[in-house]
Every structure is written in structure tokens, then in C-alpha cells.
Design a protein around this motif. Structure first.
Motif, PDB file in Angstrom:
ATOM      1  N   GLN A  55      -1.978   7.947 -12.190  1.00 11.36           N
ATOM      2  CA  GLN A  55      -0.920   7.481 -11.292  1.00 11.36           C
ATOM      3  C   GLN A  55      -0.706   8.464 -10.142  1.00 11.36           C
ATOM      4  N   SER A  56      -0.678   9.753 -10.464  1.00 14.01           N
ATOM      5  CA  SER A  56      -0.484  10.781  -9.437  1.00 14.01           C
ATOM      6  C   SER A  56      -1.644  10.794  -8.447  1.00 14.01           C
ATOM      7  N   LEU A  57      -2.864  10.695  -8.960  1.00 11.49           N
ATOM      8  CA  LEU A  57      -4.036  10.654  -8.086  1.00 11.49           C
ATOM      9  C   LEU A  57      -3.989   9.433  -7.168  1.00 11.49           C
ATOM     10  N   SER A  58      -3.580   8.294  -7.711  1.00 12.43           N
ATOM     11  CA  SER A  58      -3.486   7.071  -6.899  1.00 12.43           C
ATOM     12  C   SER A  58      -2.509   7.261  -5.743  1.00 12.43           C
ATOM     13  N   LYS A  59      -1.386   7.873  -6.004  1.00 12.53           N
ATOM     14  CA  LYS A  59      -0.393   8.102  -4.947  1.00 12.53           C
ATOM     15  C   LYS A  59      -0.946   9.021  -3.860  1.00 12.53           C
ATOM     16  N   LYS A  60      -1.685  10.041  -4.251  1.00 14.13           N
ATOM     17  CA  LYS A  60      -2.292  10.947  -3.268  1.00 14.13           C
ATOM     18  C   LYS A  60      -3.289  10.206  -2.385  1.00 14.13           C
ATOM     19  N   ILE A  61      -4.090   9.348  -3.022  1.00 16.22           N
ATOM     20  CA  ILE A  61      -5.088   8.596  -2.255  1.00 16.22           C
ATOM     21  C   ILE A  61      -4.412   7.573  -1.357  1.00 16.22           C
ATOM     22  N   GLU A  62      -3.359   6.925  -1.857  1.00 15.63           N
ATOM     23  CA  GLU A  62      -2.619   5.970  -1.031  1.00 15.63           C
ATOM     24  C   GLU A  62      -2.012   6.661   0.188  1.00 15.63           C
ATOM     25  N   THR A  63      -1.476   7.856  -0.028  1.00 16.72           N
ATOM     26  CA  THR A  63      -0.861   8.601   1.070  1.00 16.72           C
ATOM     27  C   THR A  63      -1.890   8.971   2.138  1.00 16.72           C
ATOM     28  N   LYS A  64      -3.064   9.379   1.694  1.00 14.61           N
ATOM     29  CA  LYS A  64      -4.073   9.860   2.640  1.00 14.61           C
ATOM     30  C   LYS A  64      -4.900   8.731   3.262  1.00 14.61           C
ATOM     31  N   TYR A  65      -5.221   7.697   2.481  1.00 12.09           N
ATOM     32  CA  TYR A  65      -6.166   6.683   2.958  1.00 12.09           C
ATOM     33  C   TYR A  65      -5.577   5.267   3.049  1.00 12.09           C
ATOM     34  N   GLY A  66      -4.402   5.060   2.489  1.00 12.18           N
ATOM     35  CA  GLY A  66      -3.845   3.716   2.443  1.00 12.18           C
ATOM     36  C   GLY A  66      -3.175   3.289   3.736  1.00 12.18           C
ATOM     37  N   ARG A  67      -2.968   1.999   3.854  1.00 11.79           N
ATOM     38  CA  ARG A  67      -2.238   1.418   4.972  1.00 11.79           C
ATOM     39  C   ARG A  67      -0.857   0.992   4.492  1.00 11.79           C
ATOM     40  N   ASP A  68       0.011   0.676   5.434  1.00 16.88           N
ATOM     41  CA  ASP A  68       1.373   0.273   5.077  1.00 16.88           C
ATOM     42  C   ASP A  68       1.344  -0.918   4.123  1.00 16.88           C
ATOM     43  N   GLY A  69       2.115  -0.818   3.051  1.00 18.38           N
ATOM     44  CA  GLY A  69       2.237  -1.917   2.104  1.00 18.38           C
ATOM     45  C   GLY A  69       1.103  -2.040   1.111  1.00 18.38           C
ATOM     46  N   GLU A  70       0.195  -1.068   1.080  1.00 17.99           N
ATOM     47  CA  GLU A  70      -0.938  -1.131   0.165  1.00 17.99           C
ATOM     48  C   GLU A  70      -0.713  -0.244  -1.067  1.00 17.99           C
ATOM     49  N   ARG A  71      -1.297  -0.676  -2.149  1.00 17.69           N
ATOM     50  CA  ARG A  71      -1.450   0.173  -3.327  1.00 17.69           C
ATOM     51  C   ARG A  71      -2.941   0.246  -3.646  1.00 17.69           C
ATOM     52  N   CYS A  72      -3.296   1.137  -4.561  1.00 14.15           N
ATOM     53  CA  CYS A  72      -4.715   1.264  -4.883  1.00 14.15           C
ATOM     54  C   CYS A  72      -4.938   1.379  -6.382  1.00 14.15           C
ATOM     55  N   MET A  73      -6.160   1.139  -6.783  1.00 12.49           N
ATOM     56  CA  MET A  73      -6.591   1.341  -8.158  1.00 12.49           C
ATOM     57  C   MET A  73      -7.966   1.989  -8.124  1.00 12.49           C
ATOM     58  N   ILE A  74      -8.197   2.933  -9.058  1.00 10.37           N
ATOM     59  CA  ILE A  74      -9.376   3.791  -8.994  1.00 10.37           C
ATOM     60  C   ILE A  74     -10.349   3.450 -10.119  1.00 10.37           C
ATOM     61  N   PHE A  75     -11.617   3.312  -9.747  1.00 12.12           N
ATOM     62  CA  PHE A  75     -12.666   3.001 -10.713  1.00 12.12           C
ATOM     63  C   PHE A  75     -13.799   4.018 -10.588  1.00 12.12           C
ATOM     64  N   PRO A  76     -14.640   4.122 -11.616  1.00 10.90           N
ATOM     65  CA  PRO A  76     -15.652   5.186 -11.616  1.00 10.90           C
ATOM     66  C   PRO A  76     -16.898   4.904 -10.792  1.00 10.90           C
ATOM     67  N   SER A  77     -16.914   3.811 -10.027  1.00 12.70           N
ATOM     68  CA  SER A  77     -18.036   3.574  -9.124  1.00 12.70           C
ATOM     69  C   SER A  77     -17.641   2.539  -8.076  1.00 12.70           C
ATOM     70  N   TYR A  78     -18.387   2.517  -7.012  1.00  9.96           N
ATOM     71  CA  TYR A  78     -18.177   1.551  -5.931  1.00  9.96           C
ATOM     72  C   TYR A  78     -18.461   0.134  -6.428  1.00  9.96           C
ATOM     73  N   LYS A  79     -19.489   0.007  -7.274  1.00  2.00           N
ATOM     74  CA  LYS A  79     -19.875  -1.307  -7.790  1.00  2.00           C
ATOM     75  C   LYS A  79     -18.761  -1.919  -8.640  1.00  2.00           C
ATOM     76  N   VAL A  80     -18.129  -1.106  -9.486  1.00  3.22           N
ATOM     77  CA  VAL A  80     -17.027  -1.604 -10.303  1.00  3.22           C
ATOM     78  C   VAL A  80     -15.840  -1.982  -9.424  1.00  3.22           C
ATOM     79  N   ALA A  81     -15.561  -1.160  -8.416  1.00  7.32           N
ATOM     80  CA  ALA A  81     -14.462  -1.461  -7.499  1.00  7.32           C
ATOM     81  C   ALA A  81     -14.675  -2.805  -6.817  1.00  7.32           C
ATOM     82  N   LYS A  82     -15.909  -3.114  -6.472  1.00  5.26           N
ATOM     83  CA  LYS A  82     -16.197  -4.408  -5.847  1.00  5.26           C
ATOM     84  C   LYS A  82     -15.964  -5.556  -6.832  1.00  5.26           C
ATOM     85  N   ARG A  83     -16.252  -5.323  -8.099  1.00  7.33           N
ATOM     86  CA  ARG A  83     -15.971  -6.366  -9.098  1.00  7.33           C
ATOM     87  C   ARG A  83     -14.467  -6.619  -9.191  1.00  7.33           C
ATOM     88  N   CYS A  84     -13.692  -5.552  -9.131  1.00 11.67           N
ATOM     89  CA  CYS A  84     -12.235  -5.702  -9.145  1.00 11.67           C
ATOM     90  C   CYS A  84     -11.763  -6.458  -7.906  1.00 11.67           C
TER      91      CYS A  84
END
Length: 596
Positions: A55-84
Motif C-alpha cells: 500500500q505504501s509503495l503504491s502511494k509513492k508511485i501514485e504520487t510520482k507517476y499518477g495523474r489526478d484521480g488515479e490509483r494504481c496496482m502493482i504486479f511483478p511484470s508488464y505482461k501481468v499488468a496488461k492482463r489486469c
């Protein structure tokens, strides 16, 4: 003694897999989202509760790379993220902008850094905040999320070093990790050395004296080797694959039973694949079949399974035919519909035995039907475990949650998938794995699992023996209306057909009280750990239907799953002590007055 404090991790370490829900009322309160329970839930089963580190890592990434109104979820590869991302878009009722970002940590700069630094890549899915529940569904069902140890490492590598301006190429600090590791090893060594009710289960405020630390230092070295060294992760994974396929490294002093439990003469560790969770292995088995089939079709879920297996078959691909009773009549129906052409299926998924009713499917008959009607068979052997049962000859793929008894220590999530070299689908499946499979099992988790599983055979045998004593105690109680266990099940003959020469009947037991109020009284009184998961080195209890199916209690009753079912997973405690604890709780339940 076992913690009775809501929300405490089980065991009380940073990467615990289970969490305390100490009463029937607390379990109901959790399912209903009541604040007096939910506000105290600082941990949970990792597929259902996103670890605070992540949860803490997600907030850091949202702060640095996110846009207004976005949340994020982290996966162990780009391919898995695309499946999500695909899942979110398919299940959302509106058009969405869903982004995927790939981030990487630095590789080790020199040979010395290989012990503490590893190059890692994550895929981050960004989505509108209001569709977070959909992303969370993917996290839960697929089991493909990052582990808390991976989250801890990524957070240090990407942000901690950067914020301290240590160097232009940030290197992770390992002081915090070593502190967590030391605590986990201390708890783990005490648990395994003194597996009694009082010593193997630690309270949330336990302390370890300097004398205890010194006493166990030698034990830790002998049992686990030195502290985590990332450069050995590859070797740890090879050892795990060999252990799973039955080709045991004798240098680790495995028991004779382990050597006898070979999966098959033609099986190689190259046919064993590791995953970040048991559910991820089931999810990927289904994913593979959808992609190798000329025309994806519905699958059969045979028998009442763990909740997310059915969710995977329902929500990904064409859908599912649910034969929830999983008995001979269900097989008669299946065969009749296949013969008539009314049914044409891609695969049959089943558990062996099933969780929580401990039914064993007729795998010999299922295999014959699969060969005749050209569908795949996927067997989840988690509850039985491969030392007790040999299911590979009847399956095309065998999945297992290594989080459970294979690990035992309730401190790491993992899964495996084994391809059957004798399967008629082997070459098509193998070709897909060779082309598409990603090893997403985090290095530190692999090192932990390799250490945990070295005494798997010894632990499994002890758990089997204690479980049978427990079943006999429950059978004798006048309060109990039914006990579910493979050795006394109506499907025992099918279990015995696949039981190994030295195997037992496993450590999972479910049972029903004649009076529901006595079930509540027993559960609230029993002095054991209480929470999700199974296969732990400590005995673990839960009101299974309430915990796993609270929103569908009437529906599951159709499949003979009673809302008052209690499930216990037997651990390594002294059998006499455990039976005494259970008997005292039965006595309390007997004295509980019935109220309107």
C-alpha cells in the motif's frame, strides 16, 4: 499462547500469511464491514488484504507517476499488468483510460552486490480511483500480485535510496530487511524447536531474551543456513522444483518417504513451474488452456472448490459448468451430456480432496472421459499434498499452493504447476510455457520457501498422525453431527486409489455441531490460532462458510456446505496437548445454554 486480538498477524512477523479473527462474531463483523473489526485489520491473507508495505509503495508511485484521480496496482511484470488492464476494461461498464507503466530497479554493480541487489521489473496499472474494486478483483482471483517482500525491496530500491541521495544509481538499504529477517528466524526457530500449544504459537507481544537468541543461533544455522543471499535464488528454485517432482537433493537429509514419492520416472524439474501463489498456478493453467485451444470453451468445475477457483472459471473466458456435489451421480450426468453432444468442454478442474468437504473425485473415471472427449484435466492437490497422493497420471496439469503445508511457516506465498509428460496435450502445453511463461516468483520468497520445505516430509507425516487422532476425538463427541475427513469419507475408495505407499490422509478436518449455538461456543472458546489459510505448522481454525462465503450462505447450502461448518488445519503441536485443548472447548460448548 495464541493471540486473541483482532487483526494480529499469524505468526507475529512482518510477512505473515494469516491473521487473527478470534471469535465467530468478529468473523461476521469482518464480513459485514463493521468498524469494530475492520479498523483493527492491519494485516490479512495476502490475496485479500494488500500488505501495508505494498500500500505504501503504491502511494509513492501514485504520487510520482499518477495523474489526478488515479490509483494504481502493482504486479511483478508488464505482461501481468496488461492482463489486469484487459480485465478492468472488459468488466467495466464504461469506457476507461487504463495505463500501464514499467519500472525497473538497478542490477548489481559488482560481484559483491549480487548478495543483496537484484534487478527487478514491475508493471504498474493506473486506473480511475472508482474502479479500484475491479483491479482488486484481479489481484485476488489471479494471485499474480507482488509479494510483500518484493514490495519492500522495490520500495527501498526506487525511493529510499533516491530520497537519501546516496548515489545516482540507487542501491537498496538492507538494514530493515535484515532486522525483519532476524525476527522471523527467531520466531521460526522457536516454533519448530518447541512445537507445543504454548511454545509453537506466540502471542502478539512476545519477547525473545538474549539467552534464547544465543540458544537458537546454532539451530538457525543448521536448519536454515546463513541469512538470505540473493545470489543463491536460482539454486533455491532449482532445489524447489526437484523437491516438488520427487528428485530430492539428498544433501538436505530428506526422509525416505520423500524419495519414494516420485511423480513419475519421466518427470523432470523442467516440467515444474513456480508461481507467486497457489491461485496464480490455477489461474495460469486456465489462461494457458484458453490460449492453446483452437476454440475456447467452457470448463467444468467438479466438486465444491475453494472460492477463487470457481471465480476464475466464471470471470475469465467463456464460463463454467458447475457440478458442485462432485460425486458419482455428477459424473454420470457429465458423461451423459458429453455423449449426447449437449456438452462440449475445454477442461475439468477439481480439488483432491476438496476444500472444505474433503471429497475425493474419481480421477480414474475422469481421466477416461477426458481421453474420450478430448478435454484437459487440472487437479489442485493442495489439501492432499504430493507426499500423500499421486494424481499426476490422471491430470494434464497439477497445481498446488506451496503456501500451505509444503512451507508450513505461514510466512511466504507460493504455488507450483506440474505438466504431465504423458499427457496427450503435453507438447502443446509445453510449447506455450516455453514461449510465454514468466518466472514471477520473487527471489527472497524462493529462498524462504526452500528453507521452510526441507523438512516437509517429516512435518507432513506428523500432521497426518495427529489429524487422525483429532478425527477420532471428534467422532466420539455427542455434540458433533458430522466429521469430514478423507479417511472416513464416502469417497475414501477414490482417495485410496491415488494414495502413495507411505501417505496419510492430510491435516484438514471439517465438522458440524448438532446445535449451531454450540459451534459458536466451541469456536469462541478454543485456545488455538483462528484465521484464514491451512497447512500451517500451528493448528489453525475458522468458521469456514462464514469466512469464505458469507454473502452466499443459502447458495452454498445447495452443495452441502453448512453455514455453521468449522474447519481446522492440524499443526505440529504435541498431540496430547492439542486433544486436551479441543476436549476442553467441547466441554464448554456442551455447557452452553441455548438462547432464542
Amino acid at each position: 499462547m495464541p493471540s486473541q486480538e483482532i487483526g494480529m498477524p499469524i505468526p507475529n512477523i512482518p510477512h505473515a500469511v494469516s491473521v487473527t479473527l478470534p471469535t465467530w462474531e468478529a468473523t461476521v463483523g469482518y464480513e459485514e464491514g463493521e468498524d469494530w473489526v475492520v479498523s483493527k485489520m492491519n494485516s490479512g491473507y495476502p490475496r485479500f488484504f494488500i500488505h501495508s508495505v505494498i500500500q505504501s509503495l503504491s502511494k509513492k508511485i501514485e504520487t510520482k507517476y499518477g495523474r489526478d484521480g488515479e490509483r494504481c496496482m502493482i504486479f511483478p511484470s508488464y505482461k501481468v499488468a496488461k492482463r489486469c488492464r484487459q480485465f478492468i476494461k472488459e468488466k467495466s461498464e464504461k469506457s476507461l483510460v487504463v495505463r500501464v507503466l514499467q519500472l525497473s530497479t538497478p542490477a548489481p554493480a559488482n560481484e559483491e552486490e549480487r548478495s543483496t541487489v537484484i534487478e527487478a521489473t514491475i508493471g504498474v496499472v493506473f486506473f480511475p480511483a472508482d474502479v479500484f474494486p475491479l483491479a482488486k478483483n484481479y489481484w485476488q482471483h489471479s494471485g499474480e500480485g507482488i509479494s510483500s517482500r518484493m514490495g519492500e525491496y522495490i520500495s527501498r530500491a526506487l525511493f529510499e535510496s533516491e530520497s537519501r541521495s546516496i548515489s545516482p544509481s540507487p542501491r537498496p538499504s538492507i538494514r530493515a530487511a535484515n532486522s525483519n529477517l532476524k525476527q522471523e528466524l527467531q520466531v521460526q526457530s522457536i516454533q519448530r524447536k518447541s512445537p507445543s500449544i504454548s511454545a509453537s504459537i506466540r502471542s502478539p507481544s512476545f519477547t525473545v531474551s538474549e539467552e534464547e537468541i544465543k540458544e537458537h543461533d546454532t539451530f538457525i544455522e543448521q536448519k536454515f543456513g546463513r541469512v538470505l543471499d540473493l545470489k543463491f535464488a536460482k539454486e533455491a528454485k532449482i532445489a524447489l522444483r526437484r523437491r516438488i517432482c520427487g528428485k530430492v537433493d539428498k544433501s538436505h537429509n530428506q526422509k525416505e518417504e520423500m524419495e519414494k514419492a516420485r511423480r513419475g520416472k519421466n518427470l523432470s524439474e523442467t516440467d515444474v513451474y513456480l508461481f507467486p501463489s497457489g491461485m496464480a498456478s490455477i489461474f495460469y493453467a486456465h489462461h494457458v488452456l484458453l490460449n492453446v485451444s483452437k476454440k475456447p470453451k467452457k470448463s467444468v468445475c467438479f466438486g465444491f472448490p475453494y472460492v477463487d477457483t470457481l471465480n476464475i472459471l466464471k470471470k475469465f473466458g467463456p464460463g463454467v459448468h458447475f457440478l458442485g456435489l462432485g460425486d458419482d451421480k455428477s459424473l454420470d450426468t457429465l458423461e451423459s451430456e458429453l455423449e449426447s453432444g449437449e456438452l462440449d468442454i475445454m477442461a475439468l478442474f477439481c480439488e483432491c480432496p476438496s476444500n472444505p468437504l474433503l471429497k475425493t473425485p474419481n480421477l480414474k473415471r475422469i481421466r477416461k472421459l477426458a481421453d474420450k472427449f478430448n478435454f484437459a484435466v487440472v487437479v489442485d492437490e493442495t489439501v492432499g499434498n504430493f507426499l500423500n497422493i499421486h494424481v499426476l497420471p490422471f491430470a494434464d496439469m497439477v497445481c498446488s499452493s506451496l503456501t500451505k503445508v509444503f512451507s508450513g511457516d505461514s510466512n511466504v506465498m507460493a504455488g507450483s504447476l506440474v505438466l504431465n509428460p504423458a499427457s496427450p496435450m503435453y507438447h502443446a502445453l509445453k510449447e506455450y510455457f516455453n514461449r510465454e511463461y514468466e518466472d514471477l516468483f520473487w527471489a527472497q520468497d524462493a529462498l524462504w520457501l526452500e528453507r521452510n520445505s526441507r523438512d516437509f516430509a517429516e512435518r507432513s507425516a506428523k500432521i497426518d498422525r495427529t489429524s487422525w487422532l483429532t478425527v477420532q476425538l471428534l467422532q466420539k463427541s455427542p455434540l458433533i453431527s458430522k466429521v469430514y475427513y478423507p479417511k472416513i469419507s464416502e469417497s475414501k475408495q477414490y482417495y485410496d486409489e491415488i494414495k502413495t505407499a507411505t501417505g496419510g490422509y492430510g491435516g484438514l478436518i471439517s465438522f458440524l455441531f448438532k446445535e449451531p449455538h454450540q459451534a459458536v461456543a466451541f469456536f469462541n472458546a478454543v485456545n488455538l490460532h483462528k484465521g484464514p489459510s491451512l497447512g500451517t505448522n500451528f493448528t489453525l481454525a475458522c468458521p469456514y462458510a462464514i469466512l469464505a462465503h458469507y454473502q452466499e450462505l443459502d447458495e452454498i447450502a445447495k452443495w452441502d456446505v453448512d453455514r455453521n461448518l468449522i474447519r481446522i488445519s492440524i499443526g505440529l503441536e504435541d498431540p496430547d496437548e492439542l486433544l486436551d485443548v479441543l476436549q476442553k472447548s467441547l466441554d464448554i460448548a456442551a455447557a452452553e445454554p441455548k438462547t432464542d
